[in-house]
Design an enzyme around this catalytic site. Structure first.
Site, PDB file in Angstrom:
ATOM      1  N   LYS A  98       0.845  -1.208   0.000  1.00 17.10           N
ATOM      2  CA  LYS A  98       0.000   0.000   0.000  1.00 17.10           C
ATOM      3  C   LYS A  98       0.878   1.256   0.000  1.00 17.10           C
ATOM      4  CE  LYS A  98      -1.534   1.514   4.126  1.00 17.10           C
ATOM      5  NZ  LYS A  98      -1.277   2.894   4.541  1.00 17.10           N
ATOM      6  N   ASN A  99       1.909   1.255   0.854  1.00 15.67           N
ATOM      7  CA  ASN A  99       2.696   2.484   1.022  1.00 15.67           C
ATOM      8  C   ASN A  99       3.708   2.720  -0.088  1.00 15.67           C
ATOM      9  OD1 ASN A  99       1.197   2.950   3.246  1.00 15.67           O
ATOM     10  ND2 ASN A  99       2.781   2.417   4.741  1.00 15.67           N
TER      11      ASN A  99
ATOM     12  N   CYS B 164      -4.422  12.110  12.903  1.00 16.83           N
ATOM     13  CA  CYS B 164      -5.182  10.855  12.844  1.00 16.83           C
ATOM     14  C   CYS B 164      -5.034  10.220  14.212  1.00 16.83           C
ATOM     15  CB  CYS B 164      -4.664   9.954  11.729  1.00 16.83           C
ATOM     16  SG  CYS B 164      -3.127   9.159  12.158  1.00 16.83           S
TER      17      CYS B 164
ATOM     18  N   ARG C  94      -4.938  10.629   4.674  1.00 15.37           N
ATOM     19  CA  ARG C  94      -3.982  11.715   4.775  1.00 15.37           C
ATOM     20  C   ARG C  94      -2.864  11.589   3.746  1.00 15.37           C
ATOM     21  NH1 ARG C  94       0.114  11.623   7.168  1.00 15.37           N
ATOM     22  NH2 ARG C  94      -0.218  13.682   8.059  1.00 15.37           N
TER      23      ARG C  94
ATOM     24  N   ARG D  54       0.720  14.232  13.208  1.00 13.72           N
ATOM     25  CA  ARG D  54       1.168  14.001  11.836  1.00 13.72           C
ATOM     26  C   ARG D  54       1.171  15.265  10.978  1.00 13.72           C
ATOM     27  NH1 ARG D  54      -0.886   8.357   9.840  1.00 13.72           N
ATOM     28  NH2 ARG D  54       1.013   8.506   8.602  1.00 13.72           N
ATOM     29  N   PRO D  55       1.937  16.241  11.361  1.00  9.03           N
ATOM     30  CA  PRO D  55       2.026  17.494  10.590  1.00  9.03           C
ATOM     31  C   PRO D  55       2.675  17.270   9.227  1.00  9.03           C
ATOM     32  CG  PRO D  55       3.722  17.432  12.270  1.00  9.03           C
ATOM     33  CD  PRO D  55       2.846  16.233  12.511  1.00  9.03           C
TER      34      PRO D  55
ATOM     35  N   ASP E 275       4.552  19.971   7.968  1.00  7.90           N
ATOM     36  CA  ASP E 275       5.390  21.178   7.889  1.00  7.90           C
ATOM     37  C   ASP E 275       6.671  20.958   7.093  1.00  7.90           C
ATOM     38  OD1 ASP E 275       5.868  19.488  10.227  1.00  7.90           O
ATOM     39  OD2 ASP E 275       7.488  20.877  10.675  1.00  7.90           O
ATOM     40  N   LEU E 276       7.237  19.759   7.194  1.00 12.36           N
ATOM     41  CA  LEU E 276       8.507  19.509   6.488  1.00 12.36           C
ATOM     42  C   LEU E 276       8.291  19.451   4.972  1.00 12.36           C
ATOM     43  CD1 LEU E 276      10.055  16.835   8.877  1.00 12.36           C
ATOM     44  CD2 LEU E 276      10.430  19.317   8.867  1.00 12.36           C
TER      45      LEU E 276
ATOM     46  N   ARG F 186      -8.360  -0.504   5.247  1.00 10.65           N
ATOM     47  CA  ARG F 186      -7.582   0.539   4.562  1.00 10.65           C
ATOM     48  C   ARG F 186      -6.255  -0.015   4.071  1.00 10.65           C
ATOM     49  NH1 ARG F 186      -6.801   5.967   7.586  1.00 10.65           N
ATOM     50  NH2 ARG F 186      -5.585   6.129   5.673  1.00 10.65           N
TER      51      ARG F 186
ATOM     52  N   LEU G 153       8.326   7.066  16.941  1.00 11.31           N
ATOM     53  CA  LEU G 153       7.898   7.883  15.807  1.00 11.31           C
ATOM     54  C   LEU G 153       6.605   8.626  16.024  1.00 11.31           C
ATOM     55  CD1 LEU G 153      10.037   5.909  14.350  1.00 11.31           C
ATOM     56  CD2 LEU G 153       8.954   6.764  12.317  1.00 11.31           C
TER      57      LEU G 153
ATOM     58  N   ASP H 119       5.338   0.495  12.037  1.00 10.37           N
ATOM     59  CA  ASP H 119       4.125  -0.174  11.540  1.00 10.37           C
ATOM     60  C   ASP H 119       4.037  -1.633  11.967  1.00 10.37           C
ATOM     61  OD1 ASP H 119       3.960   1.617   8.358  1.00 10.37           O
ATOM     62  OD2 ASP H 119       3.518   2.200  10.410  1.00 10.37           O
TER      63      ASP H 119
HETATM   64  C1  EPZ Z   1       4.439   6.890   6.421  1.00 14.91           C
HETATM   65  O1  EPZ Z   1       3.667   7.898   7.023  1.00 14.91           O
HETATM   66  C2  EPZ Z   1       3.546   5.666   6.348  1.00 14.91           C
HETATM   67  N1  EPZ Z   1       2.384   5.976   5.523  1.00 14.91           N
HETATM   68  C3  EPZ Z   1       3.087   5.258   7.747  1.00 14.91           C
HETATM   69  O2  EPZ Z   1       2.349   4.049   7.611  1.00 14.91           O
HETATM   70  C4  EPZ Z   1       4.327   4.971   8.595  1.00 14.91           C
HETATM   71  O3  EPZ Z   1       3.927   4.664   9.918  1.00 14.91           O
HETATM   72  C5  EPZ Z   1       5.250   6.203   8.603  1.00 14.91           C
HETATM   73  O4  EPZ Z   1       5.577   6.572   7.239  1.00 14.91           O
HETATM   74  C6  EPZ Z   1       6.543   5.947   9.350  1.00 14.91           C
HETATM   75  O5  EPZ Z   1       7.209   4.864   8.773  1.00 14.91           O
HETATM   76  C7  EPZ Z   1       2.525   5.998   4.174  1.00 14.91           C
HETATM   77  O6  EPZ Z   1       3.595   5.758   3.641  1.00 14.91           O
HETATM   78  C8  EPZ Z   1       1.298   6.307   3.384  1.00 14.91           C
HETATM   79  P1  EPZ Z   1       6.455  10.330   8.345  1.00 14.91           P
HETATM   80  P2  EPZ Z   1       4.182   9.438   6.987  1.00 14.91           P
HETATM   81  O7  EPZ Z   1       6.262  11.584   7.588  1.00 14.91           O
HETATM   82  O8  EPZ Z   1       5.004   9.667   5.784  1.00 14.91           O
HETATM   83  C9  EPZ Z   1       6.885  13.601  11.715  1.00 14.91           C
HETATM   84  C10 EPZ Z   1       0.556   2.605   7.921  1.00 14.91           C
HETATM   85  O9  EPZ Z   1       0.259   1.989   8.950  1.00 14.91           O
HETATM   86  N2  EPZ Z   1       6.672  14.566  10.634  1.00 14.91           N
HETATM   87  O10 EPZ Z   1       7.615   9.442   7.998  1.00 14.91           O
HETATM   88  O11 EPZ Z   1       3.019  10.297   7.237  1.00 14.91           O
HETATM   89  C11 EPZ Z   1       5.632  12.757  11.991  1.00 14.91           C
HETATM   90  O12 EPZ Z   1       4.782  13.424  12.879  1.00 14.91           O
HETATM   91  C12 EPZ Z   1       0.961   4.059   8.000  1.00 14.91           C
HETATM   92  O13 EPZ Z   1       0.625   2.101   6.771  1.00 14.91           O
HETATM   93  C13 EPZ Z   1       6.739  15.926  10.928  1.00 14.91           C
HETATM   94  O14 EPZ Z   1       6.967  16.329  12.072  1.00 14.91           O
HETATM   95  O15 EPZ Z   1       5.135   9.455   8.249  1.00 14.91           O
HETATM   96  C14 EPZ Z   1       6.217  11.492  12.600  1.00 14.91           C
HETATM   97  O16 EPZ Z   1       6.485  11.717  13.979  1.00 14.91           O
HETATM   98  C15 EPZ Z   1       0.727   4.617   9.392  1.00 14.91           C
HETATM   99  N3  EPZ Z   1       6.553  16.835   9.931  1.00 14.91           N
HETATM  100  C16 EPZ Z   1       7.557  11.332  11.875  1.00 14.91           C
HETATM  101  O17 EPZ Z   1       7.860  12.636  11.316  1.00 14.91           O
HETATM  102  C17 EPZ Z   1       6.303  16.440   8.632  1.00 14.91           C
HETATM  103  O18 EPZ Z   1       6.158  17.316   7.750  1.00 14.91           O
HETATM  104  C18 EPZ Z   1       7.526  10.320  10.755  1.00 14.91           C
HETATM  105  O19 EPZ Z   1       6.448  10.689   9.905  1.00 14.91           O
HETATM  106  C19 EPZ Z   1       6.249  15.064   8.351  1.00 14.91           C
HETATM  107  C20 EPZ Z   1       6.438  14.145   9.364  1.00 14.91           C
END
Ligand code: EPZ
Length: 423
Positions: free
Chosen positions: A22-23, A119, A95, A124-125, A127-128, A402, A332, A310
């Site tokens: 999926k991802n 969520c 999202r 899950r911001p 901002d980056l 999902r 995380l 995950d």
């Molecule tokens: C991806 O989410 C996956 N989803 C998530 O899988 C997975 O848990 C996550 O990566 C971590 O491996 C998809 O790929 C669709 P991140 P993502 O941006 O990209 C912080 C599942 O179960 N952050 O790597 O949204 C954030 O809050 C889902 O399949 C910021 O602060 O995760 C988190 O603490 C759940 N600012 C950390 O970084 C930002 O702009 C990692 O988030 C972006 C992220």
């Protein structure tokens, strides 16, 4: 609404075919926005999030023709894209819709995407994502819950350093950089296999990318030239595979996963070995040989290639059946222990202290009504149900649908007493 009813199951036996990831599929579908041709994507998982993103692309004017048979695939034609606004009604349900922001902005020079909002597992911001796009020349305003992004001069390459490793953030910026003018470097890039496949497909489509699978990516943009993307297949879902390995371990069953890539599961296999399991591994299969006694374990979730967040919920369920005390630290997400209270209601002995769960095993679990709260928590409750006395009913399994393709059918096929019923 549907729910899953599970009864304690004697050892499972047989083979489970792992679906496409999926991802990986989500950013790859968004990537078709960068194409000048119809793009065919094979090995799609039959999961709700994929159908949601395809619906979003259709709403924007793309043509999506999908086959949902055994070998699911879709052919996407984004030459007919006319809209550049991803509305709240779709984004709120998934999202990962944020993944269209980079490609749409790169191709059309303007884009509006509803803020995804948090969520269950955390704030899950994004901002980056936004800060990096601004560095590339975008002007971004947040108004009335929407991200309004324009790039009147187009996007230009630059040196981006992510304060935190972000999976979809890396994917978004790689896609934006693909059409940008000049070279973009991303330092502190995500190295997940799903990001690697996106880079590999782009690289094969004329976007020179160096450092693939490392933390420093260099992307040579095409300066607006759209891409010719050949058909490709989505990589196997490592989290689905890890979930079924936990099913084998918790029920002491020898299971073989077909279409599984062990190279993407190093940390997960290592932790299962620490807990007593052994494995037979081939090019595209993994067989688990479980131990009768499950040893306790210490887990810290981190970015790939370390132990994946995950898989945290599934291992926490497994740890309830381990001898001794296991420690599971979630680094995380700030709220990814909602499965704990449901497991405690089944009789698990777990205590939470901030982002650390202490699991005292081995607990005798009793089936009861439990509620899924997020995608991976749902699968953890199913795993617990396979070894709990009595009947476990997992409600709100729209969370599960999902991200897991036909979970109950795959478990039924290896002997699990699990069925999908209607409330
Ligand atoms: C991806 O989410 C996956 N989803 C998530 O899988 C997975 O848990 C996550 O990566 C971590 O491996 C998809 O790929 C669709 P991140 P993502 O941006 O990209 C912080 C599942 O179960 N952050 O790597 O949204 C954030 O809050 C889902 O399949 C910021 O602060 O995760 C988190 O603490 C759940 N600012 C950390 O970084 C930002 O702009 C990692 O988030 C972006 C992220």
């Amino acid at each position: 609404m549907d729910y899953l009813q599970i009864k304690k199951t004697n050892p499972l036996h047989g083979e489970i075919k792992i679906s496409g990831a999926k991802n990986a599929a989500l950013p790859l579908i968004a990537m078709t926005i960068l194409a000048k041709n119809r793009v065919t994507i094979k090995n799609l998982p039959h999961v709700a999030d994929i159908k949601t993103l395809l619906k979003l692309l259709s709403n924007l004017g793309a043509g999506c023709v999908s086959e949902w048979g055994e070998e699911a695939s879709t052919t996407i034609d984004t030459r007919t894209l006319t809209q550049t606004k991803a509305t709240y009604d779709i984004v709120r349900t998934m999202r990962a819709s944020i993944l269209v922001l980079g490609p749409i902005l790169a191709r059309f020079g303007h884009c509006e995407v509803s803020l995804p909002g948090g969520c269950a597992i955390g704030q899950r911001p994004v901002d980056l994502h936004l800060k990096a796009l601004e560095q590339m020349g975008a002007v971004i305003n947040i108004e009335a819950g929407y991200i309004h992004a324009i790039a009147p001069e187009g996007l230009h390459g630059c040196n981006i350093i992510f304060d935190k490793i972000t999976v979809t953030g890396t994917a978004n910026i790689v896609m934006a950089a693909a059409l940008a003018k000049g070279v973009t470097t991303i330092t502190n890039a995500a190295r997940e296999p799903e990001v690697v496949q996106l880079c590999e497909i782009l690289n094969a489509s004329g976007v020179k990318i160096e450092g693939i699978a490392t933390a420093i990516l260099t992307i040579h943009g095409t300066n607006g030239a759209l891409l010719e993307i050949e058909p490709f297949s989505v990589i196997p879902d490592r989290i689905e595979a890890g979930t079924y390995l936990c099913a084998g371990a918790i029920t002491r069953s020898e299971l073989t996963l077909k279409n599984a890539n062990a190279k993407h599961l190093g940390a997960v296999l290592s932790k299962l070995e620490e807990m007593g399991s052994k494995f037979t591994i081939t090019e595209n299969s993994i067989t688990i040989h479980p131990s009768e006694v499950i040893k306790h374990v210490k887990i810290v979730t981190q970015e790939y290639p370390a132990f994946p967040t995950d898989m945290q919920a599934q291992f926490l369920a497994l740890a309830t059946q381990a001898d001794g005390t296991s420690i599971i630290e979630e680094r995380l997400f700030e709220n990814r222990f909602m499965h704990v209270s449901e497991l405690q209601r089944m009789g698990a002995d777990i205590s939470l202290n901030g982002n650390i769960a202490t699991v005292n095993g081995k607990s005798k679990l009793s089936g009861t009504d439990v509620m899924a709260t997020d995608l991976r928590a749902s699968s953890a409750l199913v795993l617990a149900g396979l070894v709990a006395d009595g009947v476990t009913s997992v409600h709100r399994i729209y969370h599960l649908d999902r991200g897991y393709d036909s979970l109950e059918k795959k478990l039924q096929a290896v002997g699990a007493d699990i069925q999908r019923l209607r409330e």
